[in-house]
Design an enzyme around this catalytic site. Structure first.
Site, short mmCIF file in Angstrom:
data_model
loop_
_atom_site.label_atom_id
_atom_site.label_comp_id
_atom_site.label_asym_id
_atom_site.label_seq_id
_atom_site.Cartn_x
_atom_site.Cartn_y
_atom_site.Cartn_z
N HIS A 1 -3.47 -5.69 1.21
CA HIS A 1 -2.73 -5.84 2.47
C HIS A 1 -2.62 -7.30 2.92
CE1 HIS A 1 -2.44 -1.56 3.74
NE2 HIS A 1 -3.45 -1.44 2.88
N GLU B 1 -0.76 -8.48 5.10
CA GLU B 1 -0.53 -8.57 6.55
C GLU B 1 -1.84 -8.54 7.34
OE1 GLU B 1 -0.52 -5.92 4.87
OE2 GLU B 1 -0.80 -4.10 6.07
N CYS C 1 0.84 -1.21 0.00
CA CYS C 1 0.00 0.00 0.00
C CYS C 1 0.87 1.26 0.00
CB CYS C 1 -0.97 -0.06 1.18
SG CYS C 1 -2.31 1.15 1.03
#
Lengths: 224, 76
Positions: free
Chosen positions: A194, A196, A84
């Protein structure tokens, strides 16, 4: 195997990134003001709003002291993942091709998207196969990937497209549905969604773990 | 000491959704006939040597991949 997660003023996803890295290896936070990667074998530039997105997204963060070291590490073949805002920073630094423009909708998008693996030659996709679909959340306002039209065939021919949004799921108007790209050598990669945030079954998908596992599996010997 | 302005705008051919949104809003105020609205930004600065400006634009103030810029030296 040690991951280094860089924190800039305005970064907000570093703790999730650290947790995702810690699931597959050792992980430490790095401060943007220190020109020191502290022996990290893989660098993750996480998401957020570094420097308040002033001037242009990623434009100021790429001048932080740590980024000089990241550039050297990348040039030596070390694996670097930008997520990002991290992708935006890598693009501004010229470490991956292209630029990220405001979403065509002008809205902040926040939803899960299906990402199709377009190359398995990067450390982060080394445990995936081309065509695999990963379900991963996207949340951004400036995620419209752009390169000049003339450069797109070259990008594709050089196998630098990392992920594409699945058909009909492009959330931001990105050129050719591109969600992530890598440098020519394949060791530096960036993507808007994302991974994560997709590492725990409790909150939905664990597909994001695949990128961190891939780095752990392939990076240790490469990053001497 | 020179005083300068740098005008930065999206390159032609790059969709500017902000400009389009403003273009669609103008008729609500009765302003018809505005087209090709583009939104950029203005950087004003004072500097010792205006000769540095071009490099400042190329390397930081603008992203030459997506933006055009115009430099206007107001006084020197």
């Amino acid at each position: 195997m040690r991951f280094g997660v860089v924190r800039f003023p305005g970064t907000c996803d570093e703790i999730d990134a650290l947790r995702a890295c810690a699931a597959v290896g050792d992980a430490q936070l790095l401060w943007h003001g220190d020109a020191d990667l502290k022996g990290s074998d893989v660098i993750v530039i996480p998401g957020g709003f570094s420097y308040g997105d002033y001037l242009r997204v990623g434009a100021l963060a790429r001048l932080s002291p740590v980024m000089g070291e990241v550039a050297k590490f990348a040039a030596a073949g070390g694996p670097v993942l930008g997520i990002c805002n991290g992708f935006q920073i890598l693009a501004e630094a010229g470490l991956v091709p292209g630029a990220l423009l405001p979403n065509l909708s002008l809205r902040f998008v926040c939803r899960e998207v299906d990402l199709v693996v377009a190359t398995a030659r990067t450390p982060f996709t080394s445990t995936s196969s081309v065509g695999d679909v990963l379900r991963i959340p996207a949340k951004h306002k400036s995620g419209r990937f752009y390169v000049p039209d003339a450069q797109l065939p070259e990008l594709v021919a050089n196998d630098q497209v990392l992920f594409r949004y699945a058909d009909g799921q492009n959330p931001n108007g990105s050129l050719d549905d591109i969600a992530g790209v890598c440098n020519l050598a394949g060791n530096v990669a960036g993507l808007m969604p994302h991974p994560e945030h997709a590492v725990d079954a409790l909150i939905g998908s664990i597909d994001g773990l695949r990128l961190f596992e891939g780095a752990a599996a392939s990076a240790a010997p490469a990053a001497a | 000491m020179a005083r300068a302005r740098v005008l930065i705008r999206p390159k032609s051919g790059i969709l500017d959704p902000q400009g389009e949104a403003v273009e669609r809003a103008l008729p609500a105020l009765g302003f018809d006939g505005a087209s090709d609205v583009r939104i950029g930004r203005l950087v004003e600065l004072e500097l010792d040597d205006a000769a540095d400006l071009d490099q400042m634009c190329e390397r930081l103030l603008a992203n030459p991949l997506i933006e055009d810029y115009e430099i206007e030296v107001v006084s020197s």
